[in-house]
Motif scaffolding. Structure first.
Motif, PDB file in Angstrom:
ATOM      1  N   MET A  75      30.726  25.952  46.672  1.00 12.82           N
ATOM      2  CA  MET A  75      31.424  27.070  45.994  1.00 12.82           C
ATOM      3  C   MET A  75      31.288  28.331  46.833  1.00 12.82           C
ATOM      4  O   MET A  75      30.193  28.724  47.215  1.00 12.82           O
ATOM      5  CB  MET A  75      30.836  27.307  44.605  1.00 12.82           C
ATOM      6  N   ARG A  76      32.419  28.972  47.118  1.00  8.60           N
ATOM      7  CA  ARG A  76      32.414  30.178  47.947  1.00  8.60           C
ATOM      8  C   ARG A  76      32.916  31.382  47.155  1.00  8.60           C
ATOM      9  O   ARG A  76      33.604  32.240  47.673  1.00  8.60           O
ATOM     10  CB  ARG A  76      33.273  29.944  49.200  1.00  8.60           C
ATOM     11  N   PHE A  77      32.558  31.383  45.859  1.00  4.75           N
ATOM     12  CA  PHE A  77      33.020  32.440  44.962  1.00  4.75           C
ATOM     13  C   PHE A  77      31.896  32.793  43.997  1.00  4.75           C
ATOM     14  O   PHE A  77      31.202  31.903  43.481  1.00  4.75           O
ATOM     15  CB  PHE A  77      34.247  31.971  44.182  1.00  4.75           C
ATOM     16  N   GLY A  78      31.695  34.083  43.763  1.00  8.75           N
ATOM     17  CA  GLY A  78      30.687  34.544  42.814  1.00  8.75           C
ATOM     18  C   GLY A  78      31.237  35.660  41.944  1.00  8.75           C
ATOM     19  O   GLY A  78      32.054  36.475  42.397  1.00  8.75           O
ATOM     20  N   ARG A  79      30.790  35.701  40.681  1.00 15.31           N
ATOM     21  CA  ARG A  79      31.287  36.728  39.755  1.00 15.31           C
ATOM     22  C   ARG A  79      30.139  37.239  38.895  1.00 15.31           C
ATOM     23  O   ARG A  79      29.331  36.455  38.392  1.00 15.31           O
ATOM     24  CB  ARG A  79      32.379  36.176  38.855  1.00 15.31           C
ATOM     25  N   THR A  80      30.079  38.560  38.731  1.00 15.31           N
ATOM     26  CA  THR A  80      29.129  39.169  37.814  1.00 15.31           C
ATOM     27  C   THR A  80      29.765  40.413  37.218  1.00 15.31           C
ATOM     28  O   THR A  80      30.989  40.617  37.347  1.00 15.31           O
ATOM     29  CB  THR A  80      27.804  39.502  38.526  1.00 15.31           C
ATOM     30  N   HIS A  81      28.962  41.266  36.568  1.00  9.54           N
ATOM     31  CA  HIS A  81      29.513  42.419  35.858  1.00  9.54           C
ATOM     32  C   HIS A  81      28.727  43.685  36.181  1.00  9.54           C
ATOM     33  O   HIS A  81      27.519  43.640  36.447  1.00  9.54           O
ATOM     34  CB  HIS A  81      29.496  42.172  34.349  1.00  9.54           C
ATOM     35  N   ALA A  82      29.433  44.800  36.142  1.00  9.48           N
ATOM     36  CA  ALA A  82      28.854  46.132  36.285  1.00  9.48           C
ATOM     37  C   ALA A  82      29.552  47.044  35.281  1.00  9.48           C
ATOM     38  O   ALA A  82      30.390  46.592  34.492  1.00  9.48           O
ATOM     39  CB  ALA A  82      28.998  46.647  37.706  1.00  9.48           C
ATOM     40  N   VAL A  83      29.211  48.330  35.304  1.00  4.53           N
ATOM     41  CA  VAL A  83      29.786  49.290  34.355  1.00  4.53           C
ATOM     42  C   VAL A  83      30.369  50.468  35.127  1.00  4.53           C
ATOM     43  O   VAL A  83      29.698  51.043  35.998  1.00  4.53           O
ATOM     44  CB  VAL A  83      28.730  49.803  33.350  1.00  4.53           C
ATOM     45  N   ALA A  84      31.615  50.829  34.794  1.00  2.00           N
ATOM     46  CA  ALA A  84      32.256  52.023  35.348  1.00  2.00           C
ATOM     47  C   ALA A  84      32.241  53.105  34.280  1.00  2.00           C
ATOM     48  O   ALA A  84      32.785  52.909  33.183  1.00  2.00           O
ATOM     49  CB  ALA A  84      33.686  51.720  35.775  1.00  2.00           C
ATOM     50  N   LEU A  85      31.605  54.228  34.579  1.00  2.00           N
ATOM     51  CA  LEU A  85      31.513  55.334  33.630  1.00  2.00           C
ATOM     52  C   LEU A  85      32.558  56.392  33.940  1.00  2.00           C
ATOM     53  O   LEU A  85      32.729  56.793  35.096  1.00  2.00           O
ATOM     54  CB  LEU A  85      30.128  55.980  33.689  1.00  2.00           C
ATOM     55  N   ILE A  86      33.268  56.830  32.909  1.00  2.00           N
ATOM     56  CA  ILE A  86      34.146  57.994  32.997  1.00  2.00           C
ATOM     57  C   ILE A  86      33.728  58.930  31.871  1.00  2.00           C
ATOM     58  O   ILE A  86      34.048  58.695  30.712  1.00  2.00           O
ATOM     59  CB  ILE A  86      35.634  57.613  32.874  1.00  2.00           C
ATOM     60  N   GLY A  87      32.983  59.958  32.229  1.00  2.00           N
ATOM     61  CA  GLY A  87      32.405  60.800  31.201  1.00  2.00           C
ATOM     62  C   GLY A  87      31.342  60.024  30.446  1.00  2.00           C
ATOM     63  O   GLY A  87      30.474  59.381  31.029  1.00  2.00           O
ATOM     64  N   MET A  88      31.426  60.039  29.127  1.00  2.00           N
ATOM     65  CA  MET A  88      30.471  59.304  28.294  1.00  2.00           C
ATOM     66  C   MET A  88      30.908  57.868  28.046  1.00  2.00           C
ATOM     67  O   MET A  88      30.130  57.071  27.530  1.00  2.00           O
ATOM     68  CB  MET A  88      30.337  60.022  26.942  1.00  2.00           C
ATOM     69  N   SER A  89      32.146  57.536  28.388  1.00  2.00           N
ATOM     70  CA  SER A  89      32.681  56.215  28.103  1.00  2.00           C
ATOM     71  C   SER A  89      32.447  55.279  29.280  1.00  2.00           C
ATOM     72  O   SER A  89      32.593  55.675  30.441  1.00  2.00           O
ATOM     73  CB  SER A  89      34.184  56.296  27.800  1.00  2.00           C
ATOM     74  N   GLY A  90      32.112  54.046  28.988  1.00  2.00           N
ATOM     75  CA  GLY A  90      31.891  53.053  30.023  1.00  2.00           C
ATOM     76  C   GLY A  90      32.759  51.832  29.805  1.00  2.00           C
ATOM     77  O   GLY A  90      33.002  51.419  28.662  1.00  2.00           O
ATOM     78  N   SER A  91      33.242  51.251  30.894  1.00  2.00           N
ATOM     79  CA  SER A  91      34.058  50.039  30.848  1.00  2.00           C
ATOM     80  C   SER A  91      33.411  48.968  31.700  1.00  2.00           C
ATOM     81  O   SER A  91      32.879  49.257  32.784  1.00  2.00           O
ATOM     82  CB  SER A  91      35.481  50.317  31.356  1.00  2.00           C
ATOM     83  N   ILE A  92      33.436  47.736  31.216  1.00  2.00           N
ATOM     84  CA  ILE A  92      32.875  46.622  31.973  1.00  2.00           C
ATOM     85  C   ILE A  92      33.800  46.282  33.135  1.00  2.00           C
ATOM     86  O   ILE A  92      35.027  46.189  32.968  1.00  2.00           O
ATOM     87  CB  ILE A  92      32.684  45.391  31.072  1.00  2.00           C
ATOM     88  N   VAL A  93      33.214  46.124  34.303  1.00  2.00           N
ATOM     89  CA  VAL A  93      33.958  45.781  35.517  1.00  2.00           C
ATOM     90  C   VAL A  93      33.474  44.420  36.015  1.00  2.00           C
ATOM     91  O   VAL A  93      32.265  44.188  36.134  1.00  2.00           O
ATOM     92  CB  VAL A  93      33.746  46.842  36.614  1.00  2.00           C
ATOM     93  N   GLU A  94      34.425  43.519  36.260  1.00  2.00           N
ATOM     94  CA  GLU A  94      34.086  42.238  36.881  1.00  2.00           C
ATOM     95  C   GLU A  94      33.987  42.434  38.392  1.00  2.00           C
ATOM     96  O   GLU A  94      34.924  42.956  39.002  1.00  2.00           O
ATOM     97  CB  GLU A  94      35.137  41.181  36.561  1.00  2.00           C
ATOM     98  N   VAL A  95      32.869  42.044  38.954  1.00  2.00           N
ATOM     99  CA  VAL A  95      32.653  42.143  40.394  1.00  2.00           C
ATOM    100  C   VAL A  95      32.758  40.726  40.962  1.00  2.00           C
ATOM    101  O   VAL A  95      31.902  39.870  40.681  1.00  2.00           O
ATOM    102  CB  VAL A  95      31.285  42.763  40.716  1.00  2.00           C
ATOM    103  N   GLU A  96      33.809  40.463  41.719  1.00  2.00           N
ATOM    104  CA  GLU A  96      34.080  39.132  42.267  1.00  2.00           C
ATOM    105  C   GLU A  96      33.918  39.159  43.785  1.00  2.00           C
ATOM    106  O   GLU A  96      34.370  40.110  44.442  1.00  2.00           O
ATOM    107  CB  GLU A  96      35.497  38.683  41.915  1.00  2.00           C
ATOM    108  N   ALA A  97      33.301  38.142  44.316  1.00  2.00           N
ATOM    109  CA  ALA A  97      33.112  38.014  45.768  1.00  2.00           C
ATOM    110  C   ALA A  97      33.646  36.672  46.237  1.00  2.00           C
ATOM    111  O   ALA A  97      33.356  35.630  45.628  1.00  2.00           O
ATOM    112  CB  ALA A  97      31.637  38.168  46.126  1.00  2.00           C
ATOM    113  N   ASP A  98      34.400  36.708  47.304  1.00  2.00           N
ATOM    114  CA  ASP A  98      34.971  35.487  47.889  1.00  2.00           C
ATOM    115  C   ASP A  98      34.664  35.466  49.380  1.00  2.00           C
ATOM    116  O   ASP A  98      34.822  36.484  50.073  1.00  2.00           O
ATOM    117  CB  ASP A  98      36.485  35.443  47.661  1.00  2.00           C
ATOM    118  N   ILE A  99      34.224  34.308  49.894  1.00  2.00           N
ATOM    119  CA  ILE A  99      33.898  34.153  51.308  1.00  2.00           C
ATOM    120  C   ILE A  99      34.986  33.319  51.973  1.00  2.00           C
ATOM    121  O   ILE A  99      35.329  32.227  51.492  1.00  2.00           O
ATOM    122  CB  ILE A  99      32.523  33.480  51.490  1.00  2.00           C
ATOM    123  N   SER A 100      35.545  33.842  53.064  1.00  2.00           N
ATOM    124  CA  SER A 100      36.594  33.144  53.810  1.00  2.00           C
ATOM    125  C   SER A 100      36.194  33.014  55.272  1.00  2.00           C
ATOM    126  O   SER A 100      35.337  33.738  55.766  1.00  2.00           O
ATOM    127  CB  SER A 100      37.933  33.888  53.690  1.00  2.00           C
TER     128      SER A 100
END
Length: 513
Positions: free
Chosen positions: A1-26
């Motif tokens: 498998m050459r793909f990985g996925r996890t999560h982080a948070v993007a903050l705009i002011g006091m509000s936060g949104s979940i961001v999917e962080v995807e990595a692909d190796i080629s």
């Protein structure tokens, strides 16, 4: 498998949104390509991540790694994505368990030596992760105490990227490292330079002390006008002490704003209302908040659920003062940028203080004012009518005389604890009266409701206020504000309905300058 996925948070002011962080190796030339609307600081993450992984003894793949931050249209800024990016790259290479990192939200900045550094905004980021349905978050070891303030979240603290990789199943030998400590900014700072600000220290200012209690009881804004040495700053430093302790929601907001500002949060949520006292040279961005890429809270947001004190208010820029009108009305601070809108809580008590003229001696017994009449008018004219119209309590304070000093020393004076007890009881009475309404403080109640047949005091009690309106002494908006203050005075006195005396006191507090 050459793909990985996890999560982080993007903050705009006091509000936060979940961001999917995807990595692909080629199979292409070595590089880390970051896509998904990163800002400049985040774009540099590729260099930090590769160096940190190498120095931690777990180097990344030598092939091309494409990292996608999804949703791509959401602006993302800051270095808090470093940990998530590094772990997604390691999972794509098979060095750690891809299934493990998918279940965890990762927050943290990497140093070039592989250690994890605390970042501003960990508390609101963890709150956002919880609201999105996540149950586990990994943060720098120095931010564990702050992250654990969010109940119901499993917090994993790691000191380095290597420790994070081992936790996610990486077959690496542990190497102990010293955790990077959080900011050493003190959690509680002295109020206006005073370590203990108790109301018992105030001498000979009985009307001002009453005004502070009324302001605290009803959540009213106040304006103190008086010469230098009258005690305006001393009085302002005691207003936060009169306010009740913060409830759970307010404590979380105050602590989150403190975290966003890069200040230490400590091991417990804030319990006392904050006090912010910016200098008169502060810009609109410093007061309201702003920033080009990262939108930071200003003094008004940091004063949410507390007091914003503007000393020498006429010295502030007109644009700064007028910028306060919107949060005073709505209770929300909105900062608009081309690609984002940030919202901060903006329900604070505004306390203004000013001298009567540029030299400060106008109207002072024994003082000699050197200001021309036009200069005096222009000085106080810097406080616009629309702003002053939103100030319920406007009072003139004078310097304490020898007679007042001797009288005060011979009588017992009220302490902050005693006054806060009165304020707490008054707020409880108001909350019970307003239980079936969307309001909780007298300052929030609209005038039409107070003037309604159910809440309007009797004709005898209202006679003085009605005469003031007929003679043009107050406007209709001022009429309503006097009623609000009168209810706060009545709540302090334990009365069920304002009497004529209560309304008279409220009218004096409204027209005391």
């Amino acid at each position: 498998m050459r793909f990985g996925r996890t999560h982080a948070v993007a903050l705009i002011g006091m509000s936060g949104s979940i961001v999917e962080v995807e990595a692909d190796i080629s199979s292409q030339l070595p590089a880390i390509v970051l896509i998904g609307l990163p800002d400049a600081a985040l774009a540099q993450s590729a260099h930090r991540v590769r160096a940190a992984a190498s120095n931690a003894g777990i180097p990344l793949s030598t092939h091309r790694i494409t990292v996608n931050l999804s949703p791509a249209a959401l602006p993302k800024h800051g270095s808090g994505f470093d940990l998530a990016i590094a772990l997604a790259c390691l999972a794509a290479a098979g060095d750690i368990a891809a299934e493990s990192i998918e279940r965890v939200v990762h927050i943290g900045e990497l140093g070039l030596d592989g250690r994890l550094r605390p970042i501003p905004g960990v508390l609101p980021a963890v709150v956002a992760a919880q609201r999105a349905g996540h149950t586990t978050v990994m943060v720098p070891a120095g931010s564990v105490a702050e992250a654990e303030l969010v109940s119901g979240m499993r917090v994993v603290g790691v000191a380095s990227l290597r420790d994070a990789a081992i936790w996610h199943g990486g077959a690496f030998d542990p190497i102990p490292v010293d955790a990077v400590p959080p900011s050493d900014v003190p959690v509680e700072e002295p109020i206006l330079g005073e370590h203990v600000a108790d109301l018992v220290d105030v001498v000979g200012q009985d009307a001002a002390v009453l005004a502070l209690q009324v302001a605290a009881a009803g959540g009213h804004h106040a304006f103190l006008l008086g010469p230098p040495g009258a005690g305006k700053t001393m009085l302002a430093g005691r207003l936060p002490g009169l306010l009740p302790d913060l409830d759970e929601r307010a404590a979380l907001e105050v602590s989150s704003i403190r975290s966003l500002g890069g200040r230490a949060v400590g091991r417990a949520l804030a319990t006392r209302p904050p006090l912010e006292s910016p200098h008169h040279t502060a810009t609109a961005a410093a007061i309201i908040g702003g920033g080009s890429s990262v939108i930071r809270p200003g003094a008004a947001a940091r004063a949410a659920h507390g007091v914003l004190f503007l000393d020498e208010a006429p010295e502030f820029s007109a644009s700064v003062l007028d910028a306060l009108r919107q949060p005073l009305e709505s209770g929300v601070i909105s900062i608009h940028r081309a690609n984002a809108v940030a919202h901060f809580p903006g329900r604070f008590q505004l306390l203004l203080a000013a001298n009567p003229c540029p030299c400060g001696q106008y109207g002072v017994e024994g003082g000699e004012c050197s200001c021309a009449p036009n200069a005096r008018r222009r000085y106080l004219g810097r406080l616009s009518g629309p702003l002053l119209d939103r100030i319920d309590i406007q009072l003139r304070v004078q310097r304490v005389t020898t007679v007042q000093l001797r009288a005060a020393l011979s009588l017992g004076r009220m302490s902050t604890a005693e006054a806060r007890g009165r304020v707490v009881n008054a707020r409880a009475a108001a909350a019970a009266r307003l239980a079936s309404t969307p309001w909780r403080l007298n300052s929030e109640v609209p005038g039409r409701w107070l003037r309604g047949t159910r809440m309007r005091p009797g004709s005898a009690a209202m006679a003085g206020l009605d005469r003031a309106l007929e003679r043009g002494g107050i406007t209709m908006r001022g009429y309503d504000r006097v009623l609000r203050v009168a209810w706060s005075v009545a709540d302090l006195e334990g009365a069920s309905v304002p009497t004529g005396d209560h309304i008279g006191q409220a009218l004096y507090l409204r027209k005391g300058i």
